[in-house]
Design a protein around this motif. Structure first.
Motif, PDB file in Angstrom:
ATOM      1  N   VAL A 125      -5.441  15.694 -17.247  1.00 47.91           N
ATOM      2  CA  VAL A 125      -6.810  15.162 -17.370  1.00 47.91           C
ATOM      3  C   VAL A 125      -7.901  15.965 -17.935  1.00 47.91           C
ATOM      4  N   ASN A 126      -7.361  17.401 -17.583  1.00 48.29           N
ATOM      5  CA  ASN A 126      -8.371  18.182 -18.490  1.00 48.29           C
ATOM      6  C   ASN A 126      -7.515  18.885 -19.543  1.00 48.29           C
ATOM      7  N   ASN A 127      -7.723  18.686 -20.929  1.00 49.57           N
ATOM      8  CA  ASN A 127      -6.950  19.091 -21.937  1.00 49.57           C
ATOM      9  C   ASN A 127      -7.120  20.572 -22.135  1.00 49.57           C
ATOM     10  N   LYS A 128      -7.839  21.150 -21.385  1.00 49.66           N
ATOM     11  CA  LYS A 128      -7.829  22.864 -21.292  1.00 49.66           C
ATOM     12  C   LYS A 128      -6.911  23.558 -20.626  1.00 49.66           C
ATOM     13  N   ILE A 129      -6.189  22.599 -19.926  1.00 50.67           N
ATOM     14  CA  ILE A 129      -5.449  23.479 -18.637  1.00 50.67           C
ATOM     15  C   ILE A 129      -4.396  24.240 -19.366  1.00 50.67           C
ATOM     16  N   THR A 130      -4.143  25.427 -19.162  1.00 48.58           N
ATOM     17  CA  THR A 130      -3.085  26.324 -19.289  1.00 48.58           C
ATOM     18  C   THR A 130      -1.922  25.894 -19.047  1.00 48.58           C
ATOM     19  N   ALA A 131      -1.051  25.485 -20.001  1.00 45.02           N
ATOM     20  CA  ALA A 131       0.355  24.991 -19.940  1.00 45.02           C
ATOM     21  C   ALA A 131       1.446  25.965 -20.200  1.00 45.02           C
ATOM     22  N   GLY A 132       1.109  27.357 -20.455  1.00 46.95           N
ATOM     23  CA  GLY A 132       2.188  28.160 -20.327  1.00 46.95           C
ATOM     24  C   GLY A 132       1.497  29.341 -21.616  1.00 46.95           C
ATOM     25  N   ASP A 133       2.485  29.973 -22.204  1.00 52.27           N
ATOM     26  CA  ASP A 133       2.449  31.049 -22.932  1.00 52.27           C
ATOM     27  C   ASP A 133       2.592  30.949 -24.321  1.00 52.27           C
ATOM     28  N   ALA A 134       1.734  31.483 -25.286  1.00 53.08           N
ATOM     29  CA  ALA A 134       2.217  31.403 -26.800  1.00 53.08           C
ATOM     30  C   ALA A 134       2.091  32.776 -27.130  1.00 53.08           C
ATOM     31  N   LEU A 135       3.335  33.528 -27.336  1.00 54.27           N
ATOM     32  CA  LEU A 135       3.309  34.741 -28.048  1.00 54.27           C
ATOM     33  C   LEU A 135       3.587  34.819 -29.598  1.00 54.27           C
ATOM     34  N   HIS A 136       2.461  35.084 -30.026  1.00 50.57           N
ATOM     35  CA  HIS A 136       2.393  35.232 -31.652  1.00 50.57           C
ATOM     36  C   HIS A 136       2.742  36.660 -32.082  1.00 50.57           C
ATOM     37  N   PHE A 137       3.583  37.121 -32.835  1.00 50.12           N
ATOM     38  CA  PHE A 137       4.023  38.439 -33.289  1.00 50.12           C
ATOM     39  C   PHE A 137       4.379  38.189 -35.068  1.00 50.12           C
ATOM     40  N   ARG A 138       4.212  39.400 -35.399  1.00 48.19           N
ATOM     41  CA  ARG A 138       4.153  39.852 -37.084  1.00 48.19           C
ATOM     42  C   ARG A 138       5.434  40.627 -37.437  1.00 48.19           C
ATOM     43  N   LEU A 139       6.161  39.899 -38.151  1.00 49.31           N
ATOM     44  CA  LEU A 139       7.448  40.662 -38.584  1.00 49.31           C
ATOM     45  C   LEU A 139       7.019  41.695 -39.548  1.00 49.31           C
ATOM     46  N   ASN A 140       6.139  41.680 -40.413  1.00 48.07           N
ATOM     47  CA  ASN A 140       5.907  42.776 -41.473  1.00 48.07           C
ATOM     48  C   ASN A 140       4.998  43.566 -40.888  1.00 48.07           C
ATOM     49  N   ALA A 141       4.681  43.616 -39.370  1.00 46.09           N
ATOM     50  CA  ALA A 141       3.871  44.697 -38.729  1.00 46.09           C
ATOM     51  C   ALA A 141       4.942  45.928 -38.392  1.00 46.09           C
ATOM     52  N   LEU A 142       6.159  45.594 -38.655  1.00 45.47           N
ATOM     53  CA  LEU A 142       7.251  46.634 -38.415  1.00 45.47           C
ATOM     54  C   LEU A 142       7.375  47.647 -39.600  1.00 45.47           C
ATOM     55  N   GLY A 143       7.036  47.089 -40.755  1.00 48.05           N
ATOM     56  CA  GLY A 143       7.523  47.698 -42.038  1.00 48.05           C
ATOM     57  C   GLY A 143       8.960  47.467 -42.597  1.00 48.05           C
TER      58      GLY A 143
ATOM     59  N   PRO B 248       6.288  31.544 -39.220  1.00 45.60           N
ATOM     60  CA  PRO B 248       5.160  31.327 -39.947  1.00 45.60           C
ATOM     61  C   PRO B 248       4.804  30.004 -40.747  1.00 45.60           C
ATOM     62  N   PHE B 249       3.354  29.473 -40.593  1.00 44.44           N
ATOM     63  CA  PHE B 249       3.226  28.298 -41.491  1.00 44.44           C
ATOM     64  C   PHE B 249       4.083  27.048 -40.856  1.00 44.44           C
ATOM     65  N   ASN B 250       4.292  27.096 -40.035  1.00 44.83           N
ATOM     66  CA  ASN B 250       5.441  25.820 -39.611  1.00 44.83           C
ATOM     67  C   ASN B 250       4.434  25.159 -38.719  1.00 44.83           C
ATOM     68  N   PRO B 251       3.891  23.899 -39.195  1.00 44.78           N
ATOM     69  CA  PRO B 251       2.941  23.190 -38.643  1.00 44.78           C
ATOM     70  C   PRO B 251       3.026  22.593 -37.411  1.00 44.78           C
ATOM     71  N   PHE B 252       2.312  22.875 -36.137  1.00 48.91           N
ATOM     72  CA  PHE B 252       2.743  22.305 -34.884  1.00 48.91           C
ATOM     73  C   PHE B 252       1.197  22.137 -34.050  1.00 48.91           C
ATOM     74  N   LYS B 253       1.448  21.197 -33.183  1.00 51.63           N
ATOM     75  CA  LYS B 253       0.274  21.225 -32.162  1.00 51.63           C
ATOM     76  C   LYS B 253       0.986  20.772 -30.876  1.00 51.63           C
ATOM     77  N   ILE B 254       0.207  20.832 -29.646  1.00 45.04           N
ATOM     78  CA  ILE B 254       0.586  20.969 -28.305  1.00 45.04           C
ATOM     79  C   ILE B 254      -0.231  19.894 -27.707  1.00 45.04           C
ATOM     80  N   SER B 255       0.464  18.844 -27.052  1.00 43.62           N
ATOM     81  CA  SER B 255      -0.474  17.912 -26.212  1.00 43.62           C
ATOM     82  C   SER B 255       0.037  17.841 -24.683  1.00 43.62           C
ATOM     83  N   VAL B 256      -0.935  18.095 -23.858  1.00 44.75           N
ATOM     84  CA  VAL B 256      -0.546  18.141 -22.441  1.00 44.75           C
ATOM     85  C   VAL B 256      -0.885  17.090 -21.693  1.00 44.75           C
ATOM     86  N   GLU B 257       0.167  16.617 -20.529  1.00 41.27           N
ATOM     87  CA  GLU B 257      -0.350  15.500 -20.071  1.00 41.27           C
ATOM     88  C   GLU B 257      -0.870  15.881 -18.757  1.00 41.27           C
TER      89      GLU B 257
END
Length: 307
Positions: A74-92, A63-72
């Motif tokens: 023409v259409n920068n909206k192209i889906t380049a893969g998956d990003a799985l966001h998950f919360r550790l504290n949701a487990l208790g 968490p809070f590790n700053p990042f960004k993705i650039s894709v080679e």
């Protein structure tokens, strides 16, 4: 206290599977993020480091590790893969502190510097990820746990940031919290929403809500109401403005809404508050006298709250 309230709402999620797309600004996510590129040509920008990503790799970020993705592409909206966001504290916390979870917890602690996984042993993990869906089925929770467990058995190929290159997480977070609080204070009269304020940090609404709650201990809405009531109380003592004008000046949509929220927090109406605090005007040059009264009353309100 507030986590229990949030956990009982439909908006409480342990994970969120999103498409991996290009973004122009650094993202400061409030979740752990597992990045799976499905096309070559993706570049992960992590602090001052740029890492080319390839199909067959996985990146784990804390968490809070700053990042960004650039894709080679023409259409920068192209889906380049998956990003799985998950919360550790949701487990208790009890589950997180258990011996069975120890290996996963250690791995996630090391993710603060970013971990890159690569190799044929990732095959079983990709199979699990292919079965993950954004549904409320309990099996999806099991998929996440199996994925993390499998990942602990895979040695990272690369640690993406050294201590010298990594941002100061604590200082960075403090700066972003300060930016949010200053923006709220400067725009109390405006119709502030989670969407509007989240845009100031280039965060998604859900990510911003969790970020705000994590670092302030209250929801964005509750904090906003408290700040508006506090500012209104100061105006009631320090000015001769009408109550309706003060309500509008601090951002309440109507006089009735102002009266309701004010009485909920301070147990008296704005009119009664003004009448019984006129003596503070004698010390109007010393704003600490007003601030001290407000802090005392808010403390009394908070200690009387029943969740």
């Amino acid at each position: 206290m507030y986590q229990k309230i949030i956990a009982n709402t439909p908006k409480f999620l342990m994970f969120d599977l999103q498409p991996l797309i290009e973004n122009k600004n650094f993202i400061f996510g409030a979740d752990y993020i597992l990045i799976r590129p499905k096309k070559n040509g993706c570049i992960l920008h992590l602090s001052s480091t740029q890492i080319p990503l390839a199909v067959g790799q996985l990146v784990l970020l804390a968490p809070f590790n700053p990042f960004k993705i650039s894709v080679e592409a023409v259409n920068n909206k192209i889906t380049a893969g998956d990003a799985l966001h998950f919360r550790l504290n949701a487990l208790g916390q009890t589950f997180i502190d258990s011996i069975q979870f120890n290996n996963i917890k250690n791995m996630l602690d090391h993710a603060k510097q970013g971990l890159l996984f690569d190799g044929e042993e990732l095959g079983p993990l990709f199979e699990i990820m292919d079965n993950i869906e954004n549904t409320f089925d309990f099996k999806q929770l099991l998929n996440i746990l199996m994925l993390l467990d499998q990942l602990t058995k895979t040695k990272p190929q690369q640690i993406l940031e050294t201590h010298q290159l990594a941002f100061s997480t604590t200082k960075r977070t403090e700066n972003r919290v300060d930016l949010v609080l200053q923006y709220i204070t400067s725009n109390l009269a405006e119709p502030l929403t989670v969407t509007i304020v989240a845009q100031q940090l280039h965060m998604a609404e859900s990510t911003f809500s969790r970020f705000f709650h994590t670092h302030l201990g209250v929801t964005f809405r509750q904090y906003l109401i408290e700040q508006r009531v506090k500012q209104a109380a100061r105006y009631l003592v320090s000015t001769d403005w009408t109550i309706a004008y003060i309500g509008a000046e601090v951002g309440f949509s109507s006089l009735s809404n102002f009266n309701e929220k004010f009485k909920t927090l301070l147990h008296v109406t704005p009119r009664y508050y003004r009448a019984n605090h006129l003596s503070l005007r004698e010390n109007i040059d010393n704003s600490q006298s007003i601030q001290g009264q407000l802090q005392k009353q808010f403390h009394q309100w908070q200690t009387n709250v029943v969740v």
